[in-house]
Write an enzyme that holds these catalytic residues in place. Sequence first.
Site, PDB file in Angstrom:
ATOM      1  N   ASP A  94       0.806  -1.210   0.000  1.00 28.86           N
ATOM      2  CA  ASP A  94       0.000   0.000   0.000  1.00 28.86           C
ATOM      3  C   ASP A  94       0.848   1.273   0.000  1.00 28.86           C
ATOM      4  O   ASP A  94       2.004   1.275   0.411  1.00 28.86           O
ATOM      5  CB  ASP A  94      -0.929   0.015   1.211  1.00 28.86           C
ATOM      6  CG  ASP A  94      -0.161   0.000   2.531  1.00 28.86           C
ATOM      7  OD1 ASP A  94       0.811  -0.776   2.635  1.00 28.86           O
ATOM      8  OD2 ASP A  94      -0.521   0.761   3.443  1.00 28.86           O
ATOM      9  N   GLU A  95       0.224   2.342  -0.455  1.00 27.08           N
ATOM     10  CA  GLU A  95       0.725   3.714  -0.318  1.00 27.08           C
ATOM     11  C   GLU A  95       2.180   3.890  -0.764  1.00 27.08           C
ATOM     12  O   GLU A  95       2.997   4.492  -0.079  1.00 27.08           O
ATOM     13  CB  GLU A  95       0.560   4.190   1.127  1.00 27.08           C
ATOM     14  CG  GLU A  95      -0.909   4.239   1.565  1.00 27.08           C
ATOM     15  CD  GLU A  95      -1.076   4.661   2.999  1.00 27.08           C
ATOM     16  OE1 GLU A  95      -1.996   5.443   3.285  1.00 27.08           O
ATOM     17  OE2 GLU A  95      -0.302   4.192   3.865  1.00 27.08           O
TER      18      GLU A  95
END
Length: 521
Positions: free
Chosen positions: A318-319
């Site tokens: 993620d991210e």
Amino acid sequence: MTGPAVVPRPLRLQQLSDQPFVVVVGTAVMAPDPAARQAAERLATLVGGSVQATAAPEAAAFRLRLVGPADDEHTRTGPAGGEEALPALPAGESGEELPAGAEAYRLHVHADGVDVDARTPAGLHHAVTTLAQLLSGTSGGARTLPAVLVLDAPRFTWRGLSIDVARHFVRVADLDVVIDLMADHKLNVLHLHLTDDQAWRIDLPSRPELVRRSSGASVGGDPGGHYTAEDYARLVAHAAARGIVVVPELDVPGHVNAALHAYGELSPSGRPTDEYLGIDVGFSRLTAALPATEEFLHDVFSDVAAMTPGPYVHIGGDEVQGMAPDEYAALVGTAAAAVRAAGKQVVGWQEIATTPLEPGTVVQYWDVHADPAPFVAAGAAGARLVLSPGDRTYLDMKYHPGYPLGLEWAGHVELRDSYDWEPTALLPGLPAEALIGVEAAVWTETLRTLDDLTTMLLPRLAAVAEVAWSAADRRDWEEFRVRVAAHGARWDAAGLRWYASPQVAWARAPRSWTSDVLRSP
């Protein structure tokens, strides 16, 4: 609603005209099958009974039986299980069929004893949880169970809780408390977010510098810590004894500053990065072109897979900001290949759906503002989806503006917000067979203590658990708020701190932020 306040709501709970079963110290808990032993020991601890293989037929006792097909526990009773393959069984002593599903149970309480039937140990654990909620005291000090027939099975096979132990370290003893809370709500997946920019929390034999250099502190300079191999094995065993599978997460290729701080060769400069104890995200990354990166990914994922008896390893994903799609896909692919080579199934946050995925990969959806098309396409291609919508299941979100704990980037999440949503409506077009479950998450940027953690979990964890367990036509907010009200007294009795949501007329006033001073956040 009148009657027993069981959460999550069973498929069927029928009150009977029989007299209640009176529980006395030393009541026999019969478990002739060795596979039923752990559930029997849980029950014996609960009621002050003794586990026995046999007892006299006329004796007042708890009788735990495993019935039906006996298949591999991970593939038939865990979150990967094929529930549809297990049909209803013939009627037992209660005259009612055991519902379909690997985790189903049948519970019959009558004046002469308690009969519990299930196909698997997981089903027995769920029955014990229901008995714990049914058990009540009398003015004379005796404890009783009401005469009931319960027929029950979960809606989804993956019912999880993710805990961030990287931003603030959570002690083993405190995780044990959380695991017990999960069992109390029939959750069966503990997802441990073990690494992030701030710290690396698990000691891996191939990379000892990860915990030596990157585990000593938490956000804001608070005390840190890490789990030894022995600590991790104990956590896994404590969870397994309650029917819960542990899924470890090593978050790559972003959220890796702790790794870069420990091993400078993972950084383009060749030098270790500075320690980071803030709460920003998206600034750290691995680099596919560096010779050390592939070996690092192989080593750490091979190690954690070898330490984990369950079938899953979470690779994060993620991210990751500022990385070209091709490089992101290459790094995700390298991590996933290491997990599969170790014999585990891959789990990752929703961003991995933009990369080529093997069928059976589990994609964890969290950002409700993202374009749903990649997740629907991944599901159609054979991936499986677990839903963790931030505005419903992120239990570190503040209950309301000004609440002293939590963040609010995903909004404010009250009890009803965590309850009043339908998983199948979240991603229109997702094939029904691709949706395998629901998982709550709690991130610990602002949570320093067990009191902080349970305050944010309760009562919302009960709401998410019912969304994951109970069929859509069995859920109703007004009815739930009446049932869950009785659970405040149970949490009080356990010494847990929790939030007294004004949306519920709690049966007993809790020690809440409005009526008592908790530890400063």
